[in-house]
Enzyme design. Sequence first.
Site, mmCIF file in Angstrom:
data_model
loop_
_atom_site.group_PDB
_atom_site.id
_atom_site.type_symbol
_atom_site.label_atom_id
_atom_site.label_comp_id
_atom_site.label_asym_id
_atom_site.label_seq_id
_atom_site.Cartn_x
_atom_site.Cartn_y
_atom_site.Cartn_z
ATOM 1 N N ASP A 129 0.865 -1.178 0.000
ATOM 2 C CA ASP A 129 0.000 0.000 0.000
ATOM 3 C C ASP A 129 0.899 1.224 0.000
ATOM 4 O O ASP A 129 2.100 1.125 0.282
ATOM 5 C CB ASP A 129 -0.903 -0.008 1.250
ATOM 6 C CG ASP A 129 -1.799 1.233 1.307
ATOM 7 O OD1 ASP A 129 -2.324 1.623 0.250
ATOM 8 O OD2 ASP A 129 -1.949 1.821 2.386
ATOM 9 N N SER A 130 0.309 2.380 -0.252
ATOM 10 C CA SER A 130 1.063 3.629 -0.204
ATOM 11 C C SER A 130 1.514 3.948 1.220
ATOM 12 O O SER A 130 2.424 4.737 1.415
ATOM 13 C CB SER A 130 0.194 4.766 -0.729
ATOM 14 O OG SER A 130 -1.017 4.822 0.002
ATOM 15 N N CYS A 179 -3.747 -0.902 -2.131
ATOM 16 C CA CYS A 179 -3.991 0.517 -2.377
ATOM 17 C C CYS A 179 -4.903 0.696 -3.592
ATOM 18 O O CYS A 179 -4.604 0.195 -4.687
ATOM 19 C CB CYS A 179 -2.648 1.195 -2.635
ATOM 20 S SG CYS A 179 -2.759 2.935 -3.025
ATOM 21 N N CYS A 204 -11.137 3.501 -0.838
ATOM 22 C CA CYS A 204 -9.835 3.961 -0.348
ATOM 23 C C CYS A 204 -9.545 3.205 0.942
ATOM 24 O O CYS A 204 -10.458 3.001 1.759
ATOM 25 C CB CYS A 204 -9.895 5.470 -0.091
ATOM 26 S SG CYS A 204 -8.430 6.112 0.727
ATOM 27 N N GLU A 261 -6.026 9.099 9.686
ATOM 28 C CA GLU A 261 -4.695 8.913 10.287
ATOM 29 C C GLU A 261 -4.591 9.613 11.632
ATOM 30 O O GLU A 261 -3.921 9.130 12.537
ATOM 31 C CB GLU A 261 -3.620 9.432 9.334
ATOM 32 C CG GLU A 261 -3.601 8.646 8.052
ATOM 33 C CD GLU A 261 -2.231 8.470 7.479
ATOM 34 O OE1 GLU A 261 -1.311 9.174 7.896
ATOM 35 O OE2 GLU A 261 -2.093 7.599 6.598
ATOM 36 N N HIS A 289 -8.362 3.983 3.667
ATOM 37 C CA HIS A 289 -8.604 4.658 4.948
ATOM 38 C C HIS A 289 -10.079 4.775 5.326
ATOM 39 O O HIS A 289 -10.406 4.969 6.480
ATOM 40 C CB HIS A 289 -8.010 6.065 4.913
ATOM 41 C CG HIS A 289 -6.521 6.104 4.913
ATOM 42 N ND1 HIS A 289 -5.760 5.463 3.969
ATOM 43 C CD2 HIS A 289 -5.649 6.696 5.766
ATOM 44 C CE1 HIS A 289 -4.484 5.683 4.224
ATOM 45 N NE2 HIS A 289 -4.384 6.425 5.307
HETATM 46 N N1 DGL Z 1 -3.898 3.910 -0.072
HETATM 47 C C1 DGL Z 1 -4.554 4.984 -0.784
HETATM 48 C C2 DGL Z 1 -5.763 4.415 -1.524
HETATM 49 O O1 DGL Z 1 -6.350 3.423 -1.135
HETATM 50 C C3 DGL Z 1 -4.968 6.108 0.144
HETATM 51 C C4 DGL Z 1 -3.829 6.925 0.689
HETATM 52 C C5 DGL Z 1 -3.043 7.621 -0.389
HETATM 53 O O2 DGL Z 1 -3.512 8.607 -0.976
HETATM 54 O O3 DGL Z 1 -1.928 7.169 -0.659
HETATM 55 O O4 DGL Z 1 -6.146 4.958 -2.527
#
Ligand code: DGL
Length: 278
Positions: free
Chosen positions: A8-9, A71, A182, A150, A184
Amino acid sequence: MGPLGIFDSGMGGLTVLRELHRRLPAEDLLYFGDTARVPYGTKGSRTVKEFARQDAQFLMSHGVKMIVVACNTASAFAIDYLRETMPVPVLDVIAPGVATALSRTRGGRVGIIATRGTIESGRYQQQLAEHIDEARVTARPCPLFVPLAEEGMLDHDVTRRIAEEYLAPLRDAEVDTLILGCTHYPLLKGVIGDVMGPDVVLVDSAEALAVAAETELERQGLRRSANGGGRLEFYLSDLPWMFREVGARFLGRDIDEVHTVNVNEAAFDGDPMRKDTP
Ligand code: DGL
C-alpha cells in the site's frame, strides 16, 4: 510456498492485511507500506505506476507467491502493468469492491468515494458501467478523509461536517450502495454511515478481496492447509512519528517489529504531470 505480499502507499492497507490474516490464518503475510512517499492519491498516474512497480519488485525480492495491491490508487493506475510484468498472480482491490457493490445494490444506484487519483482514473466507474447504466453511478473524491483517519478523528465534529459536504452529491443522487474506494475510509464507516443514512449499504472491499485471494490461492494450488500459525512481517519505507498508534488503529492490534527499507533504487525519470494513462 513463500508469503503473500501486500503493498500500500502507507499504513491504510493494514485494514486489508487484517482481513487476509483473519481469512487465511495459515499464510505468512509480508506487508510493505510506502510511508516515505504517501499519499499516492494526489499524484499523477506515471508517478503512481512507477512507485507501484518498485513496491511490487520489493515484494518479489522476498519470494512472495502472490501480490495483493491493497492501495486503490495503485490498483487504479498500475494493475494492468503489474499483471503483465510480475511472474506471480496480482490481485487488486477494485474488482472485488465492484463485484460486492453489484451484488448488494437494490436499485442499481451506486456511489464511489476515493482519492482524487482513483476517481480521475475512471476505473471504478468503467467496471460498474459494464453492468449498470453509467448515469446511475456517482463518483466523488474525498481527499481530507485520509488525514482525518490517520489522526484518529474518527468521530469528530470536523469529520462529520466534512463528510456532510463531501457526501451531499451522493445523497442527492440517492445512491443505495456506496463503495469505500480507499484504504482509509473503512475507519470512518461510522460517520459516513450516519451521514448517508441506514438504508445505504457501505461496501468495504477488504473482505471481498480476502475471499478473492483465497479462491486464487486454491485455484493455483498455492494455499497452505494448516489451521493457523501464519507469520506477519512489516516493512515500511519510513517510520512515521505516529506509526505505532496509526498502525494499531488500522491493523486492530499492536505491531511489534517493523523493518525500514529503501525501495527507490531505480532512478525515476518520469514526468508526473504527463497524463499518459488512463
Ligand atoms: N492507499 C490509498 C488508496 O487506497 C490512500 C492513501 C493515499 O492517498 O496514498 O487509494
